[in-house]
Design a protein around this motif. Structure first.
Motif, mmCIF file in Angstrom:
data_model
loop_
_atom_site.group_PDB
_atom_site.id
_atom_site.type_symbol
_atom_site.label_atom_id
_atom_site.label_comp_id
_atom_site.label_asym_id
_atom_site.label_seq_id
_atom_site.Cartn_x
_atom_site.Cartn_y
_atom_site.Cartn_z
ATOM 1 N N ALA A 67 0.839 -1.200 0.000
ATOM 2 C CA ALA A 67 0.000 0.000 0.000
ATOM 3 C C ALA A 67 0.874 1.250 0.000
ATOM 4 O O ALA A 67 0.592 2.231 -0.712
ATOM 5 C CB ALA A 67 -0.916 0.002 1.219
ATOM 6 N N LEU A 68 1.952 1.218 0.785
ATOM 7 C CA LEU A 68 2.878 2.346 0.805
ATOM 8 C C LEU A 68 3.542 2.504 -0.565
ATOM 9 O O LEU A 68 3.781 3.625 -1.032
ATOM 10 C CB LEU A 68 3.940 2.129 1.884
ATOM 11 C CG LEU A 68 4.857 3.328 2.177
ATOM 12 C CD1 LEU A 68 4.064 4.471 2.775
ATOM 13 C CD2 LEU A 68 5.981 2.916 3.129
ATOM 14 N N GLY A 69 3.822 1.378 -1.218
ATOM 15 C CA GLY A 69 4.406 1.420 -2.547
ATOM 16 C C GLY A 69 3.488 2.096 -3.552
ATOM 17 O O GLY A 69 3.944 2.857 -4.414
ATOM 18 N N VAL A 70 2.198 1.819 -3.445
ATOM 19 C CA VAL A 70 1.221 2.450 -4.335
ATOM 20 C C VAL A 70 1.216 3.958 -4.123
ATOM 21 O O VAL A 70 1.247 4.747 -5.074
ATOM 22 C CB VAL A 70 -0.194 1.876 -4.104
ATOM 23 C CG1 VAL A 70 -1.227 2.673 -4.898
ATOM 24 C CG2 VAL A 70 -0.250 0.407 -4.514
ATOM 25 N N LEU A 71 1.212 4.374 -2.857
ATOM 26 C CA LEU A 71 1.192 5.803 -2.544
ATOM 27 C C LEU A 71 2.531 6.471 -2.834
ATOM 28 O O LEU A 71 2.598 7.693 -2.942
ATOM 29 C CB LEU A 71 0.795 6.007 -1.078
ATOM 30 C CG LEU A 71 -0.701 5.845 -0.815
ATOM 31 C CD1 LEU A 71 -0.963 5.589 0.665
ATOM 32 C CD2 LEU A 71 -1.454 7.079 -1.277
ATOM 33 N N SER A 72 3.591 5.695 -2.951
ATOM 34 C CA SER A 72 4.888 6.240 -3.332
ATOM 35 C C SER A 72 4.934 6.513 -4.830
ATOM 36 O O SER A 72 5.617 7.435 -5.291
ATOM 37 C CB SER A 72 6.015 5.272 -2.956
ATOM 38 O OG SER A 72 6.094 5.077 -1.560
ATOM 39 N N ALA A 73 4.198 5.705 -5.594
ATOM 40 C CA ALA A 73 4.225 5.820 -7.052
ATOM 41 C C ALA A 73 3.117 6.702 -7.607
ATOM 42 O O ALA A 73 3.270 7.302 -8.679
ATOM 43 C CB ALA A 73 4.127 4.427 -7.677
ATOM 44 N N LEU A 74 1.991 6.768 -6.876
ATOM 45 C CA LEU A 74 0.823 7.489 -7.379
ATOM 46 C C LEU A 74 0.287 8.455 -6.333
ATOM 47 O O LEU A 74 0.303 8.154 -5.134
ATOM 48 C CB LEU A 74 -0.292 6.501 -7.752
ATOM 49 C CG LEU A 74 0.048 5.425 -8.795
ATOM 50 C CD1 LEU A 74 -1.054 4.368 -8.823
ATOM 51 C CD2 LEU A 74 0.226 6.053 -10.171
ATOM 52 N N SER A 75 -0.201 9.591 -6.770
ATOM 53 C CA SER A 75 -0.845 10.526 -5.849
ATOM 54 C C SER A 75 -2.255 10.029 -5.534
ATOM 55 O O SER A 75 -2.784 9.143 -6.218
ATOM 56 C CB SER A 75 -0.927 11.922 -6.479
ATOM 57 O OG SER A 75 -1.837 11.913 -7.576
ATOM 58 N N VAL A 76 -2.861 10.608 -4.511
ATOM 59 C CA VAL A 76 -4.232 10.235 -4.160
ATOM 60 C C VAL A 76 -5.164 10.493 -5.342
ATOM 61 O O VAL A 76 -6.037 9.681 -5.662
ATOM 62 C CB VAL A 76 -4.708 11.022 -2.920
ATOM 63 C CG1 VAL A 76 -6.201 10.829 -2.698
ATOM 64 C CG2 VAL A 76 -3.934 10.576 -1.677
ATOM 65 N N ALA A 77 -4.981 11.621 -6.015
ATOM 66 C CA ALA A 77 -5.822 11.961 -7.165
ATOM 67 C C ALA A 77 -5.643 10.953 -8.299
ATOM 68 O O ALA A 77 -6.616 10.560 -8.955
ATOM 69 C CB ALA A 77 -5.498 13.369 -7.649
ATOM 70 N N GLN A 78 -4.398 10.506 -8.536
ATOM 71 C CA GLN A 78 -4.145 9.525 -9.597
ATOM 72 C C GLN A 78 -4.762 8.176 -9.265
ATOM 73 O O GLN A 78 -5.282 7.488 -10.144
ATOM 74 C CB GLN A 78 -2.634 9.382 -9.818
ATOM 75 C CG GLN A 78 -1.989 10.585 -10.484
ATOM 76 C CD GLN A 78 -0.471 10.496 -10.509
ATOM 77 O OE1 GLN A 78 0.157 9.936 -9.599
ATOM 78 N NE2 GLN A 78 0.145 11.058 -11.543
ATOM 79 N N ILE A 79 -4.717 7.791 -7.991
ATOM 80 C CA ILE A 79 -5.345 6.533 -7.558
ATOM 81 C C ILE A 79 -6.846 6.609 -7.767
ATOM 82 O O ILE A 79 -7.467 5.688 -8.303
ATOM 83 C CB ILE A 79 -5.008 6.254 -6.080
ATOM 84 C CG1 ILE A 79 -3.510 5.970 -5.921
ATOM 85 C CG2 ILE A 79 -5.832 5.076 -5.554
ATOM 86 C CD1 ILE A 79 -3.039 5.918 -4.483
ATOM 87 N N ALA A 80 -7.439 7.729 -7.344
ATOM 88 C CA ALA A 80 -8.887 7.901 -7.494
ATOM 89 C C ALA A 80 -9.292 7.890 -8.959
ATOM 90 O O ALA A 80 -10.301 7.287 -9.348
ATOM 91 C CB ALA A 80 -9.326 9.204 -6.829
ATOM 92 N N GLU A 81 -8.490 8.543 -9.802
ATOM 93 C CA GLU A 81 -8.794 8.598 -11.235
ATOM 94 C C GLU A 81 -8.736 7.210 -11.857
ATOM 95 O O GLU A 81 -9.598 6.833 -12.656
ATOM 96 C CB GLU A 81 -7.809 9.529 -11.938
ATOM 97 C CG GLU A 81 -8.069 9.703 -13.431
ATOM 98 C CD GLU A 81 -7.089 10.654 -14.089
ATOM 99 O OE1 GLU A 81 -7.161 10.812 -15.325
ATOM 100 O OE2 GLU A 81 -6.249 11.228 -13.363
ATOM 101 N N ALA A 82 -7.711 6.421 -11.483
ATOM 102 C CA ALA A 82 -7.571 5.076 -12.038
ATOM 103 C C ALA A 82 -8.720 4.175 -11.607
ATOM 104 O O ALA A 82 -9.261 3.410 -12.407
ATOM 105 C CB ALA A 82 -6.237 4.475 -11.597
ATOM 106 N N VAL A 83 -9.105 4.280 -10.330
ATOM 107 C CA VAL A 83 -10.211 3.463 -9.827
ATOM 108 C C VAL A 83 -11.516 3.847 -10.524
ATOM 109 O O VAL A 83 -12.295 2.979 -10.942
ATOM 110 C CB VAL A 83 -10.350 3.621 -8.304
ATOM 111 C CG1 VAL A 83 -11.643 2.972 -7.806
ATOM 112 C CG2 VAL A 83 -9.147 2.998 -7.593
ATOM 113 N N THR A 84 -11.757 5.139 -10.655
ATOM 114 C CA THR A 84 -12.982 5.612 -11.294
ATOM 115 C C THR A 84 -13.055 5.175 -12.754
ATOM 116 O O THR A 84 -14.122 4.812 -13.265
ATOM 117 C CB THR A 84 -13.076 7.150 -11.221
ATOM 118 O OG1 THR A 84 -13.055 7.550 -9.850
ATOM 119 C CG2 THR A 84 -14.354 7.658 -11.866
ATOM 120 N N ALA A 85 -11.895 5.177 -13.436
ATOM 121 C CA ALA A 85 -11.842 4.785 -14.848
ATOM 122 C C ALA A 85 -11.745 3.276 -15.026
ATOM 123 O O ALA A 85 -11.683 2.790 -16.165
ATOM 124 C CB ALA A 85 -10.654 5.465 -15.522
#
Length: 205
Positions: free
Chosen positions: A85-103
């Motif tokens: 989970a920390l790795g995901v947040l190291s590579a992607l911003s919160v906005a990028q995570i939300a955008e990917a999930v939404t798409a």
């Protein structure tokens, strides 16, 4: 539960920081942007989550509540541990995570070290509806419950191996009592008692 730390930086590594809080040094796992942004002696405030394991207690820290909220959501996904989970947040911003999930786009997660195709797909599926993409420059919406007392207890139970559903049901039952404790350790103890002696693997997880 240690939900935040304020103190001076004692030591910095690429993926961790040691914070002096009242003469006690706390080692906190962080995303790489934090060591790059601070120096020894700087004052720092981190929103933290204490991950409880049978053999270790680990602190994970973030500069914003939104990052912490997404971290708690991520460790609730099947196959995603705190380090992933920390790795995901190291590579992607919160906005990028939300955008990917939404798409419904799992490609950004597949590019994160330690996240395989199956886990990337599970992140998109299991976070669907929990994050809302917003225009660039604005914070993504994270459920308020992710950083609440109950949310932290659920996250701790998930980290111990129970499913999010089983953990949430146990916490809901113990918090239904008006006399329920107002601290994470006490509430976690009651939730574990509610779950009984069965190990997580015996609950069908």
């Amino acid at each position: 539960m240690i939900s935040s730390l304020r103190g001076s930086v004692l030591h910095l590594e690429s993926d961790s920081v040691v914070i002096d809080v009242g003469g006690v040094g706390f080692s906190v796992a962080v995303t790489p942007d934090i060591p790059r942004s601070f120096h020894v002696g700087d004052e720092i405030v981190l929103h933290t989550n204490l991950v409880v394991r049978e053999d270790a207690l680990s602190l994970f820290g973030f500069e914003t509540r939104e990052q912490l909220g997404v971290f708690l959501l991520l460790i609730g996904v099947t196959g995603v541990g705190p380090k992933s989970a920390l790795g995901v947040l190291s590579a992607l911003s919160v906005a990028q995570i939300a955008e990917a999930v939404t798409a419904e786009d799992d490609a950004p997660f597949r590019r994160v070290s330690g996240i395989g195709p199956k886990t990337a797909k599970l992140i998109v599926v299991q976070l669907a509806g929990k994050l809302q993409a917003v225009p660039s420059g604005q914070p993504a919406s994270v459920p308020a419950g992710a950083g609440t007392l109950s949310g932290q207890v659920v996250a701790a139970l998930v980290a111990l191996g129970w499913s999010e559903r089983v953990a949430a049901e146990a916490v809901a039952q113990v918090t239904a009592d008006a006399a329920a404790p107002a601290t994470v350790p006490a509430l976690l103890k009651l939730a574990l008692a509610q779950l009984g002696p069965a190990r997580p693997e015996q609950t069908g997880v």
